[in-house]
Motif scaffolding. Structure first.
Motif, PDB file in Angstrom:
ATOM      1  N   LYS A 170       0.814  -1.221   0.000  1.00 53.77           N
ATOM      2  CA  LYS A 170       0.000   0.000   0.000  1.00 53.77           C
ATOM      3  C   LYS A 170       0.845   1.267   0.000  1.00 53.77           C
ATOM      4  CE  LYS A 170      -3.884  -2.245   2.289  1.00 53.77           C
ATOM      5  NZ  LYS A 170      -4.817  -2.235   3.452  1.00 53.77           N
ATOM      6  N   ARG A 171       2.065   1.158  -0.527  1.00 51.05           N
ATOM      7  CA  ARG A 171       2.982   2.291  -0.678  1.00 51.05           C
ATOM      8  C   ARG A 171       3.399   2.956   0.624  1.00 51.05           C
ATOM      9  NH1 ARG A 171       1.654   5.810  -6.126  1.00 51.05           N
ATOM     10  NH2 ARG A 171       1.963   4.106  -7.603  1.00 51.05           N
ATOM     11  N   ARG A 172       3.015   2.379   1.732  1.00 53.08           N
ATOM     12  CA  ARG A 172       3.368   3.035   2.999  1.00 53.08           C
ATOM     13  C   ARG A 172       3.920   2.080   4.048  1.00 53.08           C
ATOM     14  NH1 ARG A 172      -0.457   1.920   6.794  1.00 53.08           N
ATOM     15  NH2 ARG A 172      -2.546   1.362   6.109  1.00 53.08           N
ATOM     16  N   ARG A 173       3.785   0.772   3.832  1.00 52.94           N
ATOM     17  CA  ARG A 173       4.204  -0.176   4.849  1.00 52.94           C
ATOM     18  C   ARG A 173       5.302  -1.083   4.307  1.00 52.94           C
ATOM     19  NH1 ARG A 173       2.858  -5.139   7.169  1.00 52.94           N
ATOM     20  NH2 ARG A 173       1.322  -5.661   5.576  1.00 52.94           N
ATOM     21  N   ASP A 195       5.315   1.172   9.530  1.00 52.46           N
ATOM     22  CA  ASP A 195       4.295   1.898   8.775  1.00 52.46           C
ATOM     23  C   ASP A 195       4.726   3.361   8.727  1.00 52.46           C
ATOM     24  OD1 ASP A 195       1.992   3.337   7.929  1.00 52.46           O
ATOM     25  OD2 ASP A 195       0.714   1.699   8.603  1.00 52.46           O
ATOM     26  N   LEU A 196       4.928   3.897   7.520  1.00 55.41           N
ATOM     27  CA  LEU A 196       5.464   5.253   7.388  1.00 55.41           C
ATOM     28  C   LEU A 196       4.558   6.304   8.012  1.00 55.41           C
ATOM     29  CD1 LEU A 196       6.987   5.285   3.795  1.00 55.41           C
ATOM     30  CD2 LEU A 196       8.119   4.915   5.966  1.00 55.41           C
ATOM     31  N   ASP A 197       3.258   6.020   8.101  1.00 54.42           N
ATOM     32  CA  ASP A 197       2.365   7.004   8.704  1.00 54.42           C
ATOM     33  C   ASP A 197       2.716   7.269  10.168  1.00 54.42           C
ATOM     34  OD1 ASP A 197       1.041   7.328   6.364  1.00 54.42           O
ATOM     35  OD2 ASP A 197      -0.753   6.198   6.930  1.00 54.42           O
ATOM     36  N   ASP A 246       5.734   9.982   9.862  1.00 51.38           N
ATOM     37  CA  ASP A 246       5.611  11.172   9.037  1.00 51.38           C
ATOM     38  C   ASP A 246       5.946  12.431   9.818  1.00 51.38           C
ATOM     39  OD1 ASP A 246       4.936  10.029   6.636  1.00 51.38           O
ATOM     40  OD2 ASP A 246       2.782  10.127   6.976  1.00 51.38           O
ATOM     41  N   LYS A 284       3.874  13.677   3.990  1.00 56.29           N
ATOM     42  CA  LYS A 284       3.492  12.269   3.957  1.00 56.29           C
ATOM     43  C   LYS A 284       4.345  11.558   2.911  1.00 56.29           C
ATOM     44  CE  LYS A 284      -0.809  11.387   4.363  1.00 56.29           C
ATOM     45  NZ  LYS A 284      -2.266  11.270   4.112  1.00 56.29           N
ATOM     46  N   ARG A 310       5.423   8.251   0.609  1.00 57.43           N
ATOM     47  CA  ARG A 310       4.877   7.080  -0.053  1.00 57.43           C
ATOM     48  C   ARG A 310       5.988   6.399  -0.836  1.00 57.43           C
ATOM     49  NH1 ARG A 310       1.854   7.243   3.326  1.00 57.43           N
ATOM     50  NH2 ARG A 310      -0.405   7.537   3.296  1.00 57.43           N
TER      51      ARG A 310
END
Length: 264
Positions: free
Chosen positions: A186-189, A226-228, A231, A236, A238
């Motif tokens: 999902k481009r973030r994990r 998880d990049l979120d 951040d 943000k 991705r």
């Protein structure tokens, strides 16, 4: 004053407006990191008079030896935007504000040493100690289990070898060793896939429990990065791609920048 900022050119062909913007942007971005060995910012604007309206053609940053939140080391980081709209009045006051959100292509390089240091950070350790989940409770007689001494070795083809110990709160330490493949979801994990447990060096009486605990640790790690969670305020990240290259882990993707954060 504005005429001097946007009309005077130095020997290298860079006018004072660009120089001021480069300086302010460098200072602003440098403050996002706990430590930085090098932060370079290059802003391009032609004709330079567009700066008065806050329009610039591109914004490029290169950083080396960066530390985020005191414990997360980044060997290199770079990003570059297309055209950006900024508040030029903020530049005159020594700050940098965006008039509207923008995107930037980005690359982040982590070293094996930096990754291993991250496992000593409190933010990471607290997700690995005193754990009570069904699989672990049965193995530990109801006592919490902690994973310690986590060490990562980067391997070719996007693989990692992970070594650790499991403390069953009874004084017994179980050695853990496995190879996983890292990928992106999902481009973030960052995912830890296909764990292959290595039991050759594990004592015979601990092989079964080491197998089980290794798979539990792999699952925990798979849900950790998880990049979120990391951040910066207003930025943000991705991911499009990652790869291991020697003792480096290279991420490429893009950043959605809503505003320039005040601190990292």
């Amino acid at each position: 004053m504005f005429g001097g900022l946007t009309g005077f050119t130095n020997e290298k062909g860079t006018d004072w407006g660009e120089q001021m913007l480069n300086t302010v942007a460098s200072q602003t971005i440098r403050h996002l990191f706990s430590k930085s060995e090098l932060v370079e910012v290059v802003v391009r604007c032609y004709p330079s008079s567009k700066l008065l309206q806050g329009s610039i053609d591109s914004f490029k940053m290169n950083g080396r030896g960066l530390v985020i939140r005191k414990d997360f080391a980044v060997e290199e980081m770079s990003f570059e935007t297309d055209a950006v709209s900024i508040d030029f009045a903020s530049v005159l006051s020594g700050k940098l504000r965006l008039k509207q959100p923008t995107q930037a292509i980005a690359q982040v390089i982590l070293s094996q040493e930096g990754i291993n240091h991250a496992f000593t950070a409190e933010l990471v350790k607290k997700r690995l100690i005193n754990l009570s989940v069904p699989e672990l409770t049965e193995l530990s007689g109801g006592k919490p289990v902690s994973f310690t001494e986590v060490n990562v070795e980067l391997l070719p083809e996007n693989r990692l070898r992970i070594l650790a110990k499991a403390d069953l709160s009874s004084g017994e330490l179980i050695p853990l060793r496995m190879v996983v493949t890292v990928g992106i979801e999902k481009r973030r994990r960052v995912s830890f896939q296909n764990p292959q447990v290595e039991l050759d060096a594990v004592p015979a009486e601990q092989k079964e429990i080491s197998q089980t605990l290794s798979l539990v640790l792999a699952e925990i790690l798979d849900n950790m990065v998880d990049l979120d969670r990391f951040d910066l305020d207003g930025v943000k990240m991705r991911l499009n791609r990652l790869q291991t290259e020697g003792k480096k882990l290279i991420f490429s993707g893009y950043a959605e920048i809503e505003r320039i954060p005040k601190t990292g």
